[in-house]
Structure formats: C-alpha cells, structure tokens
Design a protein around this motif. Structure first.
Motif, short mmCIF file in Angstrom:
data_model
loop_
_atom_site.label_atom_id
_atom_site.label_comp_id
_atom_site.label_asym_id
_atom_site.label_seq_id
_atom_site.Cartn_x
_atom_site.Cartn_y
_atom_site.Cartn_z
N GLU A 1 6.16 4.60 1.55
CA GLU A 1 6.15 6.03 1.24
C GLU A 1 7.37 6.28 0.34
O GLU A 1 8.49 6.39 0.81
CB GLU A 1 6.25 6.88 2.50
CG GLU A 1 6.23 8.36 2.21
CD GLU A 1 6.47 9.22 3.44
OE1 GLU A 1 7.06 10.31 3.29
OE2 GLU A 1 6.09 8.81 4.57
N VAL B 1 1.47 5.03 0.60
CA VAL B 1 0.88 6.04 1.49
C VAL B 1 1.66 7.35 1.37
O VAL B 1 2.82 7.36 0.97
CB VAL B 1 0.86 5.56 2.97
CG1 VAL B 1 -0.01 4.32 3.12
CG2 VAL B 1 2.26 5.31 3.49
N ASP B 2 1.01 8.44 1.74
CA ASP B 2 1.65 9.75 1.72
C ASP B 2 2.47 10.01 2.98
O ASP B 2 3.47 10.73 2.93
CB ASP B 2 0.61 10.86 1.56
CG ASP B 2 -0.03 10.87 0.19
OD1 ASP B 2 0.62 10.44 -0.79
OD2 ASP B 2 -1.19 11.31 0.09
N ASP B 3 2.05 9.46 4.11
CA ASP B 3 2.72 9.69 5.39
C ASP B 3 2.81 8.36 6.12
O ASP B 3 1.84 7.92 6.75
CB ASP B 3 1.92 10.72 6.20
CG ASP B 3 2.54 11.06 7.54
OD1 ASP B 3 3.35 10.25 8.07
OD2 ASP B 3 2.21 12.13 8.08
N ILE B 4 3.95 7.72 6.04
CA ILE B 4 4.09 6.37 6.58
C ILE B 4 3.94 6.34 8.10
O ILE B 4 3.35 5.40 8.64
CB ILE B 4 5.41 5.72 6.13
CG1 ILE B 4 5.33 4.21 6.38
CG2 ILE B 4 6.61 6.37 6.79
CD1 ILE B 4 6.31 3.40 5.60
N LEU C 1 3.52 -1.08 4.03
CA LEU C 1 3.24 0.33 3.78
C LEU C 1 4.49 0.93 3.14
O LEU C 1 5.61 0.69 3.61
CB LEU C 1 2.92 1.05 5.09
CG LEU C 1 1.77 0.47 5.91
CD1 LEU C 1 1.62 1.23 7.22
CD2 LEU C 1 0.47 0.47 5.12
N ALA D 1 0.16 6.55 8.83
CA ALA D 1 -0.53 5.33 8.40
C ALA D 1 -0.19 4.16 9.32
O ALA D 1 -1.09 3.42 9.75
CB ALA D 1 -0.18 4.99 6.95
N GLN E 1 -2.63 7.67 -2.94
CA GLN E 1 -2.50 6.54 -2.02
C GLN E 1 -3.35 5.37 -2.50
O GLN E 1 -4.36 5.57 -3.15
CB GLN E 1 -2.98 6.93 -0.62
CG GLN E 1 -2.19 8.02 0.03
CD GLN E 1 -2.59 8.19 1.48
OE1 GLN E 1 -1.78 7.93 2.35
NE2 GLN E 1 -3.81 8.62 1.76
N TYR F 1 -2.85 2.01 11.68
CA TYR F 1 -3.01 0.55 11.63
C TYR F 1 -2.79 -0.05 13.01
O TYR F 1 -3.55 -0.91 13.46
CB TYR F 1 -2.04 -0.08 10.62
CG TYR F 1 -2.57 -0.15 9.22
CD1 TYR F 1 -3.37 -1.20 8.80
CD2 TYR F 1 -2.26 0.85 8.30
CE1 TYR F 1 -3.85 -1.27 7.50
CE2 TYR F 1 -2.73 0.79 6.99
CZ TYR F 1 -3.52 -0.26 6.60
OH TYR F 1 -4.01 -0.32 5.32
N ILE G 1 0.85 -1.19 0.00
CA ILE G 1 0.00 0.00 0.00
C ILE G 1 0.88 1.24 0.00
O ILE G 1 1.69 1.43 0.91
CB ILE G 1 -0.94 0.03 1.23
CG1 ILE G 1 -1.79 -1.25 1.27
CG2 ILE G 1 -1.81 1.28 1.21
CD1 ILE G 1 -2.61 -1.42 2.53
N ARG H 1 2.07 6.44 -7.03
CA ARG H 1 1.59 7.60 -6.27
C ARG H 1 1.28 8.77 -7.19
O ARG H 1 0.27 9.46 -7.01
CB ARG H 1 2.60 8.02 -5.20
CG ARG H 1 2.09 9.19 -4.36
CD ARG H 1 2.97 9.49 -3.20
NE ARG H 1 4.30 9.89 -3.65
CZ ARG H 1 5.28 10.22 -2.83
NH1 ARG H 1 5.11 10.16 -1.54
NH2 ARG H 1 6.45 10.59 -3.30
#
Length: 158
Positions: A81, A16-19, A79, A22, A98, A26, A14, A93
């Motif tokens: 980034e 993501v913009d901000d690990i 995850l 995120a 995302q 989770y 996945i 991205r």
C-alpha cells in the motif's frame, strides 16, 4: 551473458488500497496467520548511502510503502500500500488501481543482469539497496504485461 540466470519465480507484488483488509482476507482464505504489516514512518527523514538507497526514475526518493509478505509455497506474495509520494508502486496505483505490479526473480551478479535486461530494450526504472540485498524493476509492462523485478540477496556480487 545471454539470459537471466534464474527462471524460478520468487515474489509477486500486488498493489492494494487497504493493506490491512487485503492481508486479513488472504489470511482468512488460505487459513494462514495474519502477516506482520510493516508501516514506515512517513515523517522520518530519509538518508541515502552507498549501501542503502532507493533510486526511482533517476532520482533518490523515499519510496515508502506499507507492506506485508505472505509465504505461499516457494513464492512470496508481497502486498504493498504505497504512500502518496514518488515510487513505482504509487505510479502503478495511479495508473491502474489495485493489481499485480511485479514478478521478481533472484539472480547472482546484480549489475550485470541490469545491463543485460537493459540491452534487451527494457530500461531500469527503479533500483534499491538495503544492506543485505538489492532489487530492481524494469519498464516491461508493455511487452511482458507486468513489471519485471530482479533481486540479489547477500553480499553484492560482480
């Protein structure tokens, strides 16, 4: 070879913009420990060897990304980034924002599986090796709705 030899899903990737955010969410939602976030040095020189390389769309690239792995039962949720440099994750991205980028299956016989998948009309777009394993992604979004990933762990097989 007439099929991929394993249909057990092992990893979902996945972007993501901000690990940090995120991963924290989770952990909070599932009551699990905050995962370790790996952050490669963006200024470190990158060298490619026969046992350690990243090949993306035919070019050797750094393909650095921050990542964290969450073990969710038998499946790892990874995850990612990505850094702002050529990589499959950054391309995803830029195109989609995302979202779920890939699903991965473990196989034996990495190169012959790549040949098989390509023979089915899904070109290889990314391939990497890191000593104890290797992974690949195929251009499959248009037909599968997601990038197909294959990995082989341990000593390289025929």
């Amino acid at each position: 070879m007439d099929r991929i030899d394993n249909h057990n899903l092992v990893k979902i990737g996945i972007v993501v913009d901000d690990i940090e955010a995120a991963a924290r969410k989770y952990a909070e939602l599932f009551g699990i420990p905050m995962p370790k976030i790996s952050v490669p040095d963006p200024d470190a020189p990158v060298t490619h060897t026969p046992d350690s390389y990243t090949l993306y769309r035919g070019e050797y690239v750094p393909a650095r990304t921050k990542f964290a792995n969450l073990q969710m039962g038998p499946v790892t949720v990874e995850l990612l980034e990505p850094y702002d440099e050529p990589s499959p994750w950054n391309e995803f991205r830029q195109k989609h924002g995302q979202g779920v980028h890939f699903i991965t299956f473990t196989v034996n016989g990495f190169e012959r599986h790549i040949e098989f998948v390509e023979s089915k009309g899904l070109p290889l777009i990314h391939k990497g090796e890191y000593g104890s394993g290797r992974y690949s992604y195929f251009d499959s979004e248009d037909v599968l709705g997601v990038v197909l990933g294959l990995q082989e762990l341990g000593k390289k097989q025929a």
